[in-house]
Design a protein around this motif. Structure first.
Motif, mmCIF file in Angstrom:
data_model
loop_
_atom_site.group_PDB
_atom_site.id
_atom_site.type_symbol
_atom_site.label_atom_id
_atom_site.label_comp_id
_atom_site.label_asym_id
_atom_site.label_seq_id
_atom_site.Cartn_x
_atom_site.Cartn_y
_atom_site.Cartn_z
ATOM 1 N N PHE B 136 0.831 -1.206 0.000
ATOM 2 C CA PHE B 136 0.000 0.000 0.000
ATOM 3 C C PHE B 136 0.866 1.257 0.000
ATOM 4 C CE2 PHE B 136 -0.540 2.232 4.196
ATOM 5 C CZ PHE B 136 0.394 1.513 4.926
ATOM 6 N N VAL B 137 0.253 2.332 -0.495
ATOM 7 C CA VAL B 137 0.917 3.622 -0.621
ATOM 8 C C VAL B 137 0.121 4.644 0.180
ATOM 9 C CG1 VAL B 137 1.611 5.449 -2.236
ATOM 10 C CG2 VAL B 137 1.739 3.034 -2.943
ATOM 11 N N GLN B 138 0.817 5.427 0.976
ATOM 12 C CA GLN B 138 0.143 6.498 1.710
ATOM 13 C C GLN B 138 0.124 7.768 0.857
ATOM 14 O OE1 GLN B 138 -1.435 6.521 4.545
ATOM 15 N NE2 GLN B 138 -0.491 5.136 6.044
ATOM 16 N N VAL B 139 -1.068 8.356 0.690
ATOM 17 C CA VAL B 139 -1.200 9.616 -0.025
ATOM 18 C C VAL B 139 -1.919 10.585 0.916
ATOM 19 C CG1 VAL B 139 -1.877 10.706 -2.193
ATOM 20 C CG2 VAL B 139 -1.490 8.232 -2.133
ATOM 21 N N PRO B 140 -1.186 11.103 1.913
ATOM 22 C CA PRO B 140 -1.817 11.912 2.956
ATOM 23 C C PRO B 140 -2.244 13.284 2.428
ATOM 24 C CG PRO B 140 0.565 11.903 3.233
ATOM 25 C CD PRO B 140 0.256 10.898 2.143
ATOM 26 N N THR B 141 -3.459 13.692 2.764
ATOM 27 C CA THR B 141 -3.990 14.966 2.273
ATOM 28 C C THR B 141 -4.269 15.945 3.406
ATOM 29 O OG1 THR B 141 -6.258 14.163 2.378
ATOM 30 C CG2 THR B 141 -5.079 13.818 0.302
ATOM 31 N N THR B 142 -3.896 15.590 4.636
ATOM 32 C CA THR B 142 -4.012 16.543 5.744
ATOM 33 C C THR B 142 -2.607 16.783 6.295
ATOM 34 O OG1 THR B 142 -4.247 14.907 7.506
ATOM 35 C CG2 THR B 142 -6.278 15.636 6.414
ATOM 36 N N LEU B 143 -2.429 17.916 6.952
ATOM 37 C CA LEU B 143 -1.112 18.209 7.528
ATOM 38 C C LEU B 143 -0.758 17.153 8.565
ATOM 39 C CD1 LEU B 143 1.334 20.065 7.709
ATOM 40 C CD2 LEU B 143 0.072 21.438 9.398
ATOM 41 N N LEU B 144 -1.733 16.771 9.384
ATOM 42 C CA LEU B 144 -1.461 15.773 10.415
ATOM 43 C C LEU B 144 -0.951 14.476 9.797
ATOM 44 C CD1 LEU B 144 -3.151 15.134 13.697
ATOM 45 C CD2 LEU B 144 -2.912 13.175 12.170
ATOM 46 N N ALA B 145 -1.598 14.032 8.743
ATOM 47 C CA ALA B 145 -1.178 12.779 8.112
ATOM 48 C C ALA B 145 0.188 12.948 7.444
ATOM 49 C CB ALA B 145 -2.225 12.325 7.106
ATOM 50 N N GLN B 146 0.457 14.111 6.859
ATOM 51 C CA GLN B 146 1.735 14.315 6.163
ATOM 52 C C GLN B 146 2.911 14.351 7.130
ATOM 53 O OE1 GLN B 146 1.501 17.635 3.422
ATOM 54 N NE2 GLN B 146 0.071 16.558 2.076
ATOM 55 N N VAL B 147 2.700 14.900 8.333
ATOM 56 C CA VAL B 147 3.829 15.043 9.253
ATOM 57 C C VAL B 147 3.918 13.890 10.245
ATOM 58 C CG1 VAL B 147 3.790 17.548 9.106
ATOM 59 C CG2 VAL B 147 2.568 16.408 10.991
ATOM 60 N N ASP B 148 2.902 13.050 10.299
ATOM 61 C CA ASP B 148 2.932 12.051 11.360
ATOM 62 C C ASP B 148 2.356 10.702 10.949
ATOM 63 O OD1 ASP B 148 3.247 10.854 13.836
ATOM 64 O OD2 ASP B 148 1.362 11.622 14.619
ATOM 65 N N SER B 149 1.034 10.629 10.791
ATOM 66 C CA SER B 149 0.407 9.308 10.767
ATOM 67 C C SER B 149 0.728 8.492 9.519
ATOM 68 C CB SER B 149 -1.108 9.432 10.953
ATOM 69 O OG SER B 149 -1.685 10.187 9.925
ATOM 70 N N SER B 150 1.094 9.151 8.403
ATOM 71 C CA SER B 150 1.356 8.368 7.187
ATOM 72 C C SER B 150 2.743 7.737 7.192
ATOM 73 C CB SER B 150 1.212 9.252 5.947
ATOM 74 O OG SER B 150 2.280 10.171 5.864
ATOM 75 N N VAL B 151 3.579 8.158 8.122
ATOM 76 C CA VAL B 151 4.975 7.719 8.158
ATOM 77 C C VAL B 151 5.201 6.788 9.336
ATOM 78 C CG1 VAL B 151 7.357 8.507 8.418
ATOM 79 C CG2 VAL B 151 5.719 9.873 7.099
ATOM 80 N N GLY B 152 5.800 5.641 9.110
ATOM 81 C CA GLY B 152 6.229 4.808 10.231
ATOM 82 C C GLY B 152 5.519 3.493 10.382
ATOM 83 N N GLY B 153 4.434 3.278 9.645
ATOM 84 C CA GLY B 153 3.860 1.941 9.584
ATOM 85 C C GLY B 153 2.913 1.567 10.701
ATOM 86 N N LYS B 154 2.503 2.516 11.529
ATOM 87 C CA LYS B 154 1.476 2.172 12.514
ATOM 88 C C LYS B 154 0.122 2.224 11.828
ATOM 89 C CE LYS B 154 3.066 3.366 17.137
ATOM 90 N NZ LYS B 154 2.675 4.154 18.327
ATOM 91 N N THR B 155 -0.579 1.107 11.835
ATOM 92 C CA THR B 155 -1.912 1.064 11.249
ATOM 93 C C THR B 155 -2.875 0.550 12.307
ATOM 94 O OG1 THR B 155 -1.935 -1.241 10.480
ATOM 95 C CG2 THR B 155 -0.797 0.369 9.085
#
Lengths: 371, 371
Positions: B136-155
């Motif tokens: 899967f590919v993360q395509v974060p569209t919120t600032l929160l997702a871009q700086v934190d939740s999309s990076v690092g593999g916690k699902t």
């Protein structure tokens, strides 16, 4: 108490090691293991242990296990689920999560899967997901679970559209196969387990196929020495395969010999109608015939497999679902790629491969062995 | 088209690498990335791509992404979920599985998480579980997702008894943070994202805390250069932490600064009442006060954090749930062990630690900052 109890020959009980780097673990095989605290001395320490079991197995063995674990955990809880493949669902999984959260279980909690393949697969998946992963121990109480499903880290639940569609590769920290738990196994469950034992010969070890043929009556009579050898050799072969291909990138797929046809039978009838091992037994006959029709094996191989599956008291004819329905069901198998069905076939005695096959040939196989 | 589009300074856009052995991947940061086929050229090839998004983000960006992916996949499907934390549930997850199975998606299918943290966490968990794991590919569209939740593999998904209780560590194969998608972000969502940006300074980089204070007005005004630097530096710090501790055995827990108090607020009010970033903003104030009361930091640090969180238009007072309720909610936090709550505290500017705290001191913090 020693792992090598007196009723088993030392060469037939003992430990099989699964080599997977920092996910390596041991399979302990032998009688009398469940109540032996020494067997549990290598499980990670934690505040809580949770035994996940079902309503059939729990009353027989949960207390013995809980007592042994009591020396190592401050509390030992139990979650009991209904028995059967029909309960390998999200609802059952959520009952485990509810139990863990209601009891305030933290992410060091160790889960113990006490039961057959359904309990093992579901508990393993619960362990993979709870707080993003807690340790778990497989305590298989059926022959099928001891020789196959408890080893190798495949965990899953079923989805109405397909078996084992939702799951994870997640290794247990230990497997404890107590041969005494097979004493209470129903004859039908014993036969289902023998299907997976039979499988290992054609895919990986021609000599083991000879051995199974020679000792099938002893296995059906629950002879402990024969069972110990069957469990041990099955685990060794599975350990060898999984050690080379943990996540089924290639080689590991050979363990699914008979499973593509088998999964179609299970899904077509509705999960739980046939036991998994029964479907695999019949599926091996069909996959053997496919191997013959593809020119890989002589017709005598099919006859040999039909005879052995029959002797194991397993079905050799699939239900009449219709050829198109079989093909449709196989196209959603996890081994399918871009709609193309991939079959495990025997290329020589003791060697399997994975390949596509023309729909017409597959249809011939289905028509010859169903209805 | 280059990854370094003209509106961003070359030094502020580009690529951050997450080094995790065979699970390593790149985060692409910059404007204009969504519609650029070159960005997607390194995604694994497969028959099908599935964009998982929500009813707010989908209409804005799904077509642009689908068009770019059309050059690489034979078909591009879409699954759209309701918008909001309240839908980070098993039911939504199952809608994704239903969509994948109904379309006959195989285990090479690539999922694209197009949206904020809820979509990213849920889609990542769906990818972790579907047929035991698809890319899967993360395509974060919120600032929160871009700086934190999309990076690092916690699902994860939420459970009625706790946030993110059911999930997996599962890394994306790529992250694409298109800064242009922030243009449509609501002011409240922007502030929520700034909470996570603010977090990185006290835990890991005192100079970045200074920079955030100096550029907060530019960030609130959506200045692209300021945003590019904030996203890039946040991802670099997160990459550094995750690269050392992928599965939160130790160091990684510092990323949860403010989250123990924050999760209690979210759970106590019901998920979705406050945005995650709002709860984290307030939680950081409380965790800062705890650091002061434990004698680790001077009182001026609390004042500095209150001022910064306020300027980011985030709440600095928690809801009145009652002290006991806060404590109960924190005891089921994933960082708790054997019922003992573990807090991330600041030990020096740019350095965090994890430790327990006396209930009386925690109660003082709760009473000072709630109601």
């Amino acid at each position: 108490m020693s792992l090598l109890a007196s009723t088993a020959r030392p060469s037939e009980a003992g430990t099989v090691h699964i080599a997977l780097g920092d996910r390596s673990y041991d399979i302990h095989i032998g009688p009398g293991l469940l109540g032996a605290p020494s067997v549990w001395a290598t499980v990670p320490q934690a505040h809580s242990a949770v035994i996940v079991t079902n309503e059939t197995v729990g009353p027989l063995y949960a207390e013995r296990l809980a007592h042994a674990l009591g020396t190592r955990f401050r509390r030992v809880l139990q979650v009991s689920l209904p028995d059967g493949e029909a309960y390998k669902t999200w609802e059952s999984l959520n009952r485990v999560f509810d139990g863990l959260l209601a009891a305030g279980c933290d992410r060091k909690t160790v889960l113990f899967a006490l039961g057959g393949g359904v309990i093992g697969d579901l508990t393993g998946f619960a362990a993979a997901c709870y707080m993003r992963g807690v340790p778990f121990v497989q305590v298989p109480t059926t022959l099928l679970a001891q020789v196959d499903s408890s080893v190798g880290g495949k965990t899953a639940i079923n989805h109405p559209r397909g078996k084992n569609m939702i799951g994870a590769f997640y290794q247990p920290v230990q497997v404890v196969a107590d041969l005494d738990t097979l004493d209470t196994l129903a004859a039908r469950e014993l036969s289902a387990g023998l299907a997976e034992v039979i499988k290992y010969g054609p895919i990986a070890d021609a000599a083991f196929l000879d051995w199974v043929e020679a000792h099938l009556d002893a296995l059906l009579a629950m002879d402990k020495e024969a069972l110990a050898h069957a469990v041990r050799r099955s685990c060794e072969i599975k350990a060898w395969v999984v050690g080379q291909d943990e996540r089924e990138g290639g080689l590991r797929a050979i363990l699914n010999f008979g499973h593509t046809f088998g999964h179609a039978i299970e899904a077509g009838l509705g999960y739980g109608e046939w036991l998994h091992g029964e479907a695999v037994g019949c599926g091996m006959v069909m996959a053997s015939d496919l191997s013959v029709r593809l020119g890989l094996m002589p017709p005598s191989f099919l006859q040999r497999m039909v005879r052995l599956v029959e002797r194991a008291r397993l079905p050799v004819r699939g239900p009449k679902l219709g050829t198109d329905r079989y093909l449709d069901l196989m196209r959603v198998d996890k081994k399918a790629e871009g709609g193309e069905i991939r079959f495990v076939v025997i290329e020589a005695l003791g060697r399997a491969g994975v390949r596509a096959a023309p729909d017409e040939v597959v249809a011939e196989v289905i028509e010859a062995h169903t209805g």
